[in-house]
Design a protein around this motif. Sequence first.
Motif, PDB file in Angstrom:
ATOM      1  N   ALA A  93     -34.796  32.776 -10.182  1.00 42.73           N
ATOM      2  CA  ALA A  93     -33.619  33.519 -10.640  1.00 42.73           C
ATOM      3  C   ALA A  93     -32.493  33.477  -9.607  1.00 42.73           C
ATOM      4  CB  ALA A  93     -34.011  34.963 -10.943  1.00 42.73           C
ATOM      5  N   THR A  97     -28.798  31.613 -10.085  1.00 39.00           N
ATOM      6  CA  THR A  97     -27.521  32.319  -9.910  1.00 39.00           C
ATOM      7  C   THR A  97     -26.644  31.617  -8.878  1.00 39.00           C
ATOM      8  OG1 THR A  97     -28.468  34.463 -10.511  1.00 39.00           O
ATOM      9  CG2 THR A  97     -26.468  34.494  -9.173  1.00 39.00           C
ATOM     10  N   ASN A 169     -32.811  32.762 -16.174  1.00 35.16           N
ATOM     11  CA  ASN A 169     -33.006  33.814 -15.174  1.00 35.16           C
ATOM     12  C   ASN A 169     -33.559  35.087 -15.787  1.00 35.16           C
ATOM     13  OD1 ASN A 169     -32.139  32.272 -13.085  1.00 35.16           O
ATOM     14  ND2 ASN A 169     -30.223  33.351 -12.728  1.00 35.16           N
ATOM     15  N   MET A 170     -33.079  35.399 -16.983  1.00 38.34           N
ATOM     16  CA  MET A 170     -33.473  36.668 -17.599  1.00 38.34           C
ATOM     17  C   MET A 170     -34.974  36.746 -17.862  1.00 38.34           C
ATOM     18  SD  MET A 170     -30.121  37.430 -19.936  1.00 38.34           S
ATOM     19  CE  MET A 170     -29.515  35.754 -20.031  1.00 38.34           C
ATOM     20  N   ILE A 174     -37.678  39.152 -15.811  1.00 41.35           N
ATOM     21  CA  ILE A 174     -38.552  40.065 -16.557  1.00 41.35           C
ATOM     22  C   ILE A 174     -40.020  39.786 -16.251  1.00 41.35           C
ATOM     23  CG2 ILE A 174     -39.345  40.717 -18.867  1.00 41.35           C
ATOM     24  CD1 ILE A 174     -36.452  40.153 -19.831  1.00 41.35           C
ATOM     25  N   LEU A 223     -25.141  40.170 -17.661  1.00 36.89           N
ATOM     26  CA  LEU A 223     -26.387  40.482 -18.363  1.00 36.89           C
ATOM     27  C   LEU A 223     -27.595  40.252 -17.458  1.00 36.89           C
ATOM     28  CD1 LEU A 223     -27.723  41.358 -20.983  1.00 36.89           C
ATOM     29  CD2 LEU A 223     -27.678  38.969 -21.749  1.00 36.89           C
ATOM     30  N   THR A 224     -27.517  39.211 -16.650  1.00 45.03           N
ATOM     31  CA  THR A 224     -28.595  38.931 -15.702  1.00 45.03           C
ATOM     32  C   THR A 224     -28.788  40.102 -14.745  1.00 45.03           C
ATOM     33  OG1 THR A 224     -28.168  36.543 -15.781  1.00 45.03           O
ATOM     34  CG2 THR A 224     -29.399  37.367 -13.888  1.00 45.03           C
ATOM     35  N   TYR A 225     -27.685  40.651 -14.257  1.00 50.19           N
ATOM     36  CA  TYR A 225     -27.781  41.773 -13.312  1.00 50.19           C
ATOM     37  C   TYR A 225     -28.202  43.073 -13.999  1.00 50.19           C
ATOM     38  CZ  TYR A 225     -25.852  38.947  -9.562  1.00 50.19           C
ATOM     39  OH  TYR A 225     -25.665  37.977  -8.607  1.00 50.19           O
ATOM     40  N   ILE A 227     -30.349  43.229 -16.493  1.00 54.12           N
ATOM     41  CA  ILE A 227     -31.803  43.084 -16.619  1.00 54.12           C
ATOM     42  C   ILE A 227     -32.473  43.237 -15.257  1.00 54.12           C
ATOM     43  CG2 ILE A 227     -33.634  41.415 -17.143  1.00 54.12           C
ATOM     44  CD1 ILE A 227     -31.814  40.386 -19.402  1.00 54.12           C
ATOM     45  N   SER A 228     -31.870  42.625 -14.242  1.00 59.99           N
ATOM     46  CA  SER A 228     -32.411  42.726 -12.887  1.00 59.99           C
ATOM     47  C   SER A 228     -32.469  44.180 -12.428  1.00 59.99           C
ATOM     48  CB  SER A 228     -31.552  41.899 -11.926  1.00 59.99           C
ATOM     49  OG  SER A 228     -32.030  42.001 -10.609  1.00 59.99           O
TER      50      SER A 228
END
Length: 254
Positions: A93, A97, A169-170, A174, A223-225, A227-228
Amino acid sequence: MAEKAVLDKGLSFMDPFKGFLLTYFMPESCYDEFFLSFNFLDVPCLKIIVSKGLGIGIILGSVMVKLPQIIKLMGAKSAEGLSFKSVLLELLAITGTMAYSITNKFPFSAWGEALFLMLQTVTIGFLIQHYGGRTGRGLLFLVVYFCLLVLLLSPVTPVSVVTSMQASNMPAIIIGRLIQAATNFQNGHTGQLSAVSVFLLFAGSLARIFTSLQETGDSLMALTYIISSTFNGIIALQVLYYWKSCPEHKKKRE
């Protein structure tokens, strides 16, 4: 004349800092708004400054965010409680990024922490292998990773591949966090997981939601952040829940 004198005075006072401010904190339009018009409540400019400031703060913090984890592993000479699979997915991930940001020429303040997190995560991955009695495998992991990284950042790799990697990444975040959470649950404690690093990562990912929207306008990054942050929060809650169950705390009580 009086107004001109005030402006000249303001300019002469801020001139030594103008280059620094324009480089790191604001565009020239905001500089003029603040220091020529003295409008310090301009909302768009305030958002830019807050975002830039947070970005720089996150980058500076990222230099040492995982150092407590590394120090804890080296001090204990054990990687108990840490999942190598989780570290690999986190590294995927972070690398995605970083590559995506470089490819899209995003400002360093929008992604710079990924560089330092990558170096520290690679170190943790090696230490997990090393303290598990697999030093050779750890060295191979380092060589393979950095070779792949060079290839990924080279012109040979199509932009579509980098974009797909960012999109992946998502699920990587997860799955990686769920693996670590499951490991903690099965062990009944968080082992050598550093609480300081966990909470710093959680805070940093929360702040990055705002900065990614402000500085890149890229919904995929934001969106990645999101979820992170969610899954970093789960690990942070586990750290709190299992606080007294950690081996080191048990030893202290005994």
